[in-house]
Structure formats: C-alpha cells, structure tokens
Design a protein around this motif. Structure first.
Motif, PDB file in Angstrom:
ATOM      1  N   LEU A 117       0.926  -3.110   1.399  1.00 55.84           N
ATOM      2  CA  LEU A 117       1.708  -1.663   1.673  1.00 55.84           C
ATOM      3  C   LEU A 117       3.018  -2.000   1.208  1.00 55.84           C
ATOM      4  CD1 LEU A 117       0.709  -0.814   5.163  1.00 55.84           C
ATOM      5  CD2 LEU A 117      -0.017   0.302   3.070  1.00 55.84           C
ATOM      6  N   ALA A 118       3.952  -3.179   1.031  1.00 60.65           N
ATOM      7  CA  ALA A 118       5.209  -3.306   0.748  1.00 60.65           C
ATOM      8  C   ALA A 118       5.522  -2.783  -0.588  1.00 60.65           C
ATOM      9  CB  ALA A 118       5.615  -4.805   0.765  1.00 60.65           C
ATOM     10  N   PRO A 119       4.792  -3.192  -1.487  1.00 58.87           N
ATOM     11  CA  PRO A 119       5.169  -2.661  -3.046  1.00 58.87           C
ATOM     12  C   PRO A 119       4.947  -1.207  -3.044  1.00 58.87           C
ATOM     13  CG  PRO A 119       3.679  -4.572  -3.187  1.00 58.87           C
ATOM     14  CD  PRO A 119       3.591  -4.186  -1.785  1.00 58.87           C
ATOM     15  N   LEU A 120       4.129  -0.536  -2.314  1.00 57.05           N
ATOM     16  CA  LEU A 120       3.876   0.947  -2.224  1.00 57.05           C
ATOM     17  C   LEU A 120       5.174   1.708  -1.734  1.00 57.05           C
ATOM     18  CD1 LEU A 120      -0.004   0.992  -1.373  1.00 57.05           C
ATOM     19  CD2 LEU A 120       0.787   1.031  -3.670  1.00 57.05           C
ATOM     20  N   VAL A 121       5.903   0.953  -0.657  1.00 57.26           N
ATOM     21  CA  VAL A 121       6.892   1.832  -0.392  1.00 57.26           C
ATOM     22  C   VAL A 121       8.132   1.319  -0.747  1.00 57.26           C
ATOM     23  CG1 VAL A 121       5.489   2.285   1.812  1.00 57.26           C
ATOM     24  CG2 VAL A 121       6.825   0.236   1.660  1.00 57.26           C
ATOM     25  N   GLY A 122       8.354   0.393  -1.943  1.00 54.00           N
ATOM     26  CA  GLY A 122       9.420  -0.029  -2.243  1.00 54.00           C
ATOM     27  C   GLY A 122      10.023  -1.050  -1.591  1.00 54.00           C
ATOM     28  N   VAL A 123       9.393  -1.887  -0.846  1.00 53.46           N
ATOM     29  CA  VAL A 123       9.970  -3.235  -0.272  1.00 53.46           C
ATOM     30  C   VAL A 123       9.591  -4.305  -1.263  1.00 53.46           C
ATOM     31  CG1 VAL A 123       9.973  -4.373   1.964  1.00 53.46           C
ATOM     32  CG2 VAL A 123       9.920  -2.088   1.898  1.00 53.46           C
ATOM     33  N   PRO A 124      10.140  -5.478  -1.201  1.00 57.78           N
ATOM     34  CA  PRO A 124       9.723  -6.460  -1.917  1.00 57.78           C
ATOM     35  C   PRO A 124       8.918  -7.369  -0.992  1.00 57.78           C
ATOM     36  CG  PRO A 124      12.165  -6.554  -1.877  1.00 57.78           C
ATOM     37  CD  PRO A 124      11.741  -5.346  -0.938  1.00 57.78           C
ATOM     38  N   VAL A 125       7.983  -8.217  -1.914  1.00 57.49           N
ATOM     39  CA  VAL A 125       6.703  -9.012  -1.111  1.00 57.49           C
ATOM     40  C   VAL A 125       7.438  -9.752  -0.220  1.00 57.49           C
ATOM     41  CG1 VAL A 125       4.769 -10.308  -1.670  1.00 57.49           C
ATOM     42  CG2 VAL A 125       5.233  -8.170  -3.055  1.00 57.49           C
ATOM     43  N   SER A 126       8.610 -10.423  -0.687  1.00 62.45           N
ATOM     44  CA  SER A 126       9.100 -11.566   0.257  1.00 62.45           C
ATOM     45  C   SER A 126       9.550 -10.986   1.444  1.00 62.45           C
ATOM     46  CB  SER A 126      10.370 -12.041  -0.543  1.00 62.45           C
ATOM     47  OG  SER A 126      11.094 -11.225  -0.800  1.00 62.45           O
ATOM     48  N   GLN A 127       9.816  -9.542   1.745  1.00 66.36           N
ATOM     49  CA  GLN A 127      10.243  -9.058   2.988  1.00 66.36           C
ATOM     50  C   GLN A 127       9.032  -8.264   3.754  1.00 66.36           C
ATOM     51  OE1 GLN A 127      13.733  -6.867   2.566  1.00 66.36           O
ATOM     52  NE2 GLN A 127      14.899  -8.524   1.461  1.00 66.36           N
ATOM     53  N   ALA A 128       7.838  -8.492   3.212  1.00 64.75           N
ATOM     54  CA  ALA A 128       6.716  -7.563   3.700  1.00 64.75           C
ATOM     55  C   ALA A 128       6.363  -7.963   5.085  1.00 64.75           C
ATOM     56  CB  ALA A 128       5.526  -7.878   2.910  1.00 64.75           C
ATOM     57  N   HIS A 129       6.765  -9.002   5.504  1.00 61.77           N
ATOM     58  CA  HIS A 129       6.334  -9.458   6.995  1.00 61.77           C
ATOM     59  C   HIS A 129       7.695  -9.453   7.930  1.00 61.77           C
ATOM     60  CE1 HIS A 129       2.615 -10.831   5.223  1.00 61.77           C
ATOM     61  NE2 HIS A 129       3.390 -11.630   4.214  1.00 61.77           N
ATOM     62  N   ALA A 130       8.565  -8.812   7.518  1.00 62.84           N
ATOM     63  CA  ALA A 130       9.807  -8.472   8.193  1.00 62.84           C
ATOM     64  C   ALA A 130       9.736  -7.129   8.833  1.00 62.84           C
ATOM     65  CB  ALA A 130      11.309  -8.819   7.595  1.00 62.84           C
ATOM     66  N   PRO A 131       9.852  -6.905  10.183  1.00 62.80           N
ATOM     67  CA  PRO A 131       9.395  -5.538  10.734  1.00 62.80           C
ATOM     68  C   PRO A 131      10.883  -4.592  10.348  1.00 62.80           C
ATOM     69  CG  PRO A 131       9.011  -7.027  12.254  1.00 62.80           C
ATOM     70  CD  PRO A 131       9.555  -7.993  11.176  1.00 62.80           C
ATOM     71  N   GLU A 132      12.014  -5.430  10.161  1.00 67.63           N
ATOM     72  CA  GLU A 132      13.078  -4.455  10.109  1.00 67.63           C
ATOM     73  C   GLU A 132      13.420  -3.860   8.677  1.00 67.63           C
ATOM     74  OE1 GLU A 132      14.069  -8.799   9.443  1.00 67.63           O
ATOM     75  OE2 GLU A 132      13.064  -7.697  10.945  1.00 67.63           O
ATOM     76  N   ALA A 133      12.517  -4.635   7.722  1.00 68.50           N
ATOM     77  CA  ALA A 133      12.612  -3.898   6.421  1.00 68.50           C
ATOM     78  C   ALA A 133      11.412  -2.815   5.904  1.00 68.50           C
ATOM     79  CB  ALA A 133      12.726  -5.255   5.392  1.00 68.50           C
ATOM     80  N   LEU A 134       9.977  -3.431   6.477  1.00 67.75           N
ATOM     81  CA  LEU A 134       8.971  -2.770   6.252  1.00 67.75           C
ATOM     82  C   LEU A 134       8.764  -1.380   7.154  1.00 67.75           C
ATOM     83  CD1 LEU A 134       6.489  -2.522   4.683  1.00 67.75           C
ATOM     84  CD2 LEU A 134       5.201  -3.952   6.240  1.00 67.75           C
ATOM     85  N   LEU A 135       9.186  -1.559   8.328  1.00 67.67           N
ATOM     86  CA  LEU A 135       8.880  -0.361   9.067  1.00 67.67           C
ATOM     87  C   LEU A 135       9.683   0.996   8.910  1.00 67.67           C
ATOM     88  CD1 LEU A 135       8.065  -2.158  12.583  1.00 67.67           C
ATOM     89  CD2 LEU A 135       6.573  -1.182  11.022  1.00 67.67           C
ATOM     90  N   PRO A 136      10.899   0.809   8.478  1.00 73.34           N
ATOM     91  CA  PRO A 136      11.672   1.866   8.199  1.00 73.34           C
ATOM     92  C   PRO A 136      11.188   2.548   6.838  1.00 73.34           C
ATOM     93  CG  PRO A 136      13.287   0.292   8.946  1.00 73.34           C
ATOM     94  CD  PRO A 136      12.024  -0.384   8.733  1.00 73.34           C
ATOM     95  N   ALA A 137      10.863   1.964   5.856  1.00 74.18           N
ATOM     96  CA  ALA A 137      10.519   2.107   4.470  1.00 74.18           C
ATOM     97  C   ALA A 137       8.939   3.020   4.793  1.00 74.18           C
ATOM     98  CB  ALA A 137      10.252   0.978   3.561  1.00 74.18           C
ATOM     99  N   LEU A 138       8.313   2.307   5.729  1.00 73.31           N
ATOM    100  CA  LEU A 138       6.896   3.227   6.146  1.00 73.31           C
ATOM    101  C   LEU A 138       7.157   4.438   6.790  1.00 73.31           C
ATOM    102  CD1 LEU A 138       4.252   0.353   7.049  1.00 73.31           C
ATOM    103  CD2 LEU A 138       4.086   1.806   5.301  1.00 73.31           C
ATOM    104  N   SER A 139       8.019   4.341   7.873  1.00 75.82           N
ATOM    105  CA  SER A 139       8.142   5.567   8.404  1.00 75.82           C
ATOM    106  C   SER A 139       8.844   6.807   7.687  1.00 75.82           C
ATOM    107  CB  SER A 139       9.435   5.443   9.624  1.00 75.82           C
ATOM    108  OG  SER A 139       8.759   4.377  10.649  1.00 75.82           O
ATOM    109  N   ALA A 140       9.708   6.505   6.673  1.00 81.00           N
ATOM    110  CA  ALA A 140      10.392   7.476   5.747  1.00 81.00           C
ATOM    111  C   ALA A 140       9.163   8.072   4.961  1.00 81.00           C
ATOM    112  CB  ALA A 140      11.639   6.927   4.953  1.00 81.00           C
TER     113      ALA A 140
END
Length: 400
Positions: free
Chosen positions: A336-359
């Motif tokens: 999911l991380a590349p699909l919402v514009g989040v680097p793969v290195s931060q895919a497992h960080a909730p503070e980086a992945l969850l805001p992008a998914l919610s938006a």
C-alpha cells in the motif's frame, strides 16, 4: 477450449501409513534389540544360577571338584543364607564364598566377624574392591584385571608348589600382611593370596582366588587345577559352599542401605564412556563424509500457492495466529505504501502511512490503525476475517 484442473491440496502432515513406513525399520530394530536383551538376560541369569554350584554338572558348575573331595572324605554342604554360613564357621570347616560381591556391606561385615578367629579357612572367589575391604582387611584389589590365565606359582606356599602351573588370573591383589603368601603373580601382583589369622591364636586363614577357573568342571583337568583346588578346599573335613542369594532375608532387610551405584554392574562407567567416545567418533566421521553444505537449484519449479499453503498449514499446526497476522499486515503495508506516495522504508511507521491512507480514502484513521497495526486475532475465524478486510482495503486503494 481449455479445461481447468483442480489440484489436490498439499499437506504438511504425513499420513498414518507414511509415518508407519518411515518408522517401521526403527520399530523393528527396537523390537529385535529388546528381544535380544531379554534372551541374554535369561541365559545369563540361568548360567549365573549354575555357575560355581557344586551340584551342577554344567561346564561352569563345580560338581567335579565336589565329587573328588567326597572321595577323599571331605563332605560338601551348600548354603544360600548368611545365617547358615556364619553358623557353619569353625576350626574343622572350610567356608567358600562363591560371589562375595553379591553381599551387602553389613552382610560382609557380619561374615567377617563370624570367620575371624574361628580357626577355619575362608576362601573368597573373585572378590572385588568393595568386598575385599571388609572380608580381608589389609588387602587391596587392583582395578585392572589380569589378561593372563595360565600362571606359575612363584611362591613358597606348599599347595601351590605341588600343583605347579594353574589357571588363575582375573583379579589381582596387594596386601600389607608381611606373612601372606602371594602366589601366581601377574605383572608382579598376586592372583592367589593366602593370609594367616592376624591374631596368630589359631590355624585359620583366608584365601583369595582372583578367578574361579580352577573350580570349574571344564577346566579342572587342565594343568594343576585339580591339585590346587583339592588342596585349598580339602584341608578341613567339612566344606561349606556359600552361594549368596537375593532371596536371603538378611539381604532384603538391608537392601535400602545400598546406593544406586552399588546396584549397577561393575564396569558400567567405562562402558558408558566408551559409548560416548564411539558416538563422538561416529558424528565426526559422518560430518567429514557429508562435507560442507553446497547450495543447488531446485530440480523442479514449485508453485507459489503450494509454498503459501504449506507455510499456512505450519502456522495452523503451531497455533501461530500472531505470526500469520503479522505477515499478512506487513505484506499489505508494503504494497500500500507506494500507492499512497509513502516510501517503502516508512511503510511500517503508523505516523507516515495512516495519514496518507486516510487522505486517499477519506476514511476513519482509527479503523485503519486497528486493521493494519492492531492486536493479533483471537481465533481462526478472526484471522480469516482480517485477511478479507486487508484484501478489501488493498482493492479500495487500487481502485481508480
């Protein structure tokens, strides 16, 4: 026209028939080993019962020497209890103890008290270190037995000089008694030892034989065995032949005083050590034979679905729902991380992945946190439901 073929599901657990096929060789070997052990135990028990028995005509019995003694006026009486043996001790009696090591410590001390100063002769056959300390104080049994069986007297004992060469060997003895006769030496240690009564008040003595060969039926006619046996056992008109028995009440009442290691047969320590050395050498040989690990390509291609199913069955067998849920969530976050514009290195960080998914989804961030980073499911149904929700989330994100 194509026909869809449904392959049977793979299974990580062997069937009962496969398990039996793999284990039947080991099971057969164990059955044969147990049967052989029982057979050997029965044969040895029966042989031990007849060994050195003056009533037995078997090769390891001693009926021949008893018959020869009877021709010379010496009567032989067999006893199997300590009470009978101690009651028979006297100046006109030779007491032969067939297997002194079978006696418990208190039994040995009691036998020594009865024979010391009685004026008779006590003959100890193949007495080991523990029994020698109590039955013949001042004598020590060497832990290394003699490898020689036919020896020369090399002493001044008249009986030994008249008999000449005889089959002795076995256990070797050393003594601090200055008046002792040390005969038939093997590597300068005596295998026949005669100790006069230390008090000097009687004609009694103690004779130690390192091996029972001169008393056995099949060895009596060899060398000077018969002469030596008749002289040692025929010096008194009465011969009491003591065969220690486990049925003796004095042994059973004092059995609790014997430790666990006293019940083990002699040589068990060296036997165990040899087994460990043999196992280590076998492991070293196998390791050198197999050599180092060499990677190689699989001869066939394995479908990804088989691998996934096999791992899933292993997880299920181990009830590892937490590990399975972690693997599902981690893989979903990575996709999911590349699909919402989040680097793969931060895919497992909730503070980086969850805001992008919610938006991207304009949904509730709390439900996404529970789905992607929540606790493990409590049962298999919850795990299946989690997998369905993760698939639905990924389809929703991929939707144009």
């Amino acid at each position: 026209m194509t026909t869809e073929v449904t392959l049977p599901p793979t299974s990580a657990s062997p069937t009962a028939r496969q398990a039996w096929t793999r284990a039947r060789g080991i099971a057969l070997a164990l059955v044969l080993l147990i049967a052989a052990a029982v057979a050997i135990a029965v044969v040895r028990s029966d042989a031990r019962h007849r060994e050195l028995d003056p009533r037995s005509a078997d090769p390891y019995g001693s009926r021949a020497v008893a018959e020869l003694l009877a021709d010379r006026g010496v009567d032989t009486r067999v006893v199997t209890t300590l009470d009978e043996a101690t009651a028979a001790a006297g100046p006109d009696t030779t007491l032969l103890v067939a297997v002194p090591d079978l006696l418990t410590g208190p039994q040995q001390s009691r036998l020594r008290s009865a024979t010391a100063g009685a004026g008779g002769r006590t003959v100890l056959v193949s007495a080991g270190g523990t029994s020698v300390e109590r039955l013949a104080p001042g004598v020590t049994a060497d832990p290394a037995t003699s490898l020689d069986s036919t020896l020369s007297p090399d002493c001044d004992l008249p009986a030994a000089r008249r008999a000449g060469t005889a089959d002795l060997g076995g256990i070797r003895y050393t003594t601090t008694h200055l008046t002792a006769d040390e005969c038939y030496p093997s590597e300068r240690l005596a295998t026949l030892l005669r100790i006069p009564d230390p008090s000097g008040d009687s004609d009694g003595d103690t004779v130690l034989l390192g091996a029972p060969d001169i008393l056995l039926n099949d060895r009596l006619d060899e060398h000077g065995n018969a002469s030596l046996a008749l002289q040692l056992l025929g010096s008194r008109p009465h011969l009491v032949w003591y065969l220690p028995s486990l049925a003796d009440a004095s042994a059973t009442s004092e059995e609790d005083e014997r430790g666990f290691f006293d019940l083990l047969p002699s040589g068990w320590l060296w036997g165990t050590l040899q087994l460990f050395v043999a196992a280590a050498l076998a492991a070293l040989w196998r390791a050198r034979r197999l050599g180092p690990l060499v990677p190689e390509k699989l001869p066939v291609a394995i479908r990804a679905s088989e691998t996934v199913e096999g791992r899933a069955r292993l997880y299920r067998k181990a009830n590892a729902r937490d590990r399975a849920a972690t693997a599902l969530r981690s893989t979903t976050r990575t996709r999911l991380a590349p699909l919402v514009g989040v680097p793969v290195s931060q895919a497992h960080a909730p503070e980086a992945l969850l805001p992008a998914l919610s938006a991207h989804l304009r949904g509730d961030g709390q439900s996404l946190h529970t789905l992607l980073f929540g606790p493990p499911p409590g049962d298999d149904a919850a795990l299946v439901q989690l997998a369905d929700h993760l698939d639905a989330l990924e389809r929703e994100v991929r939707r144009p």
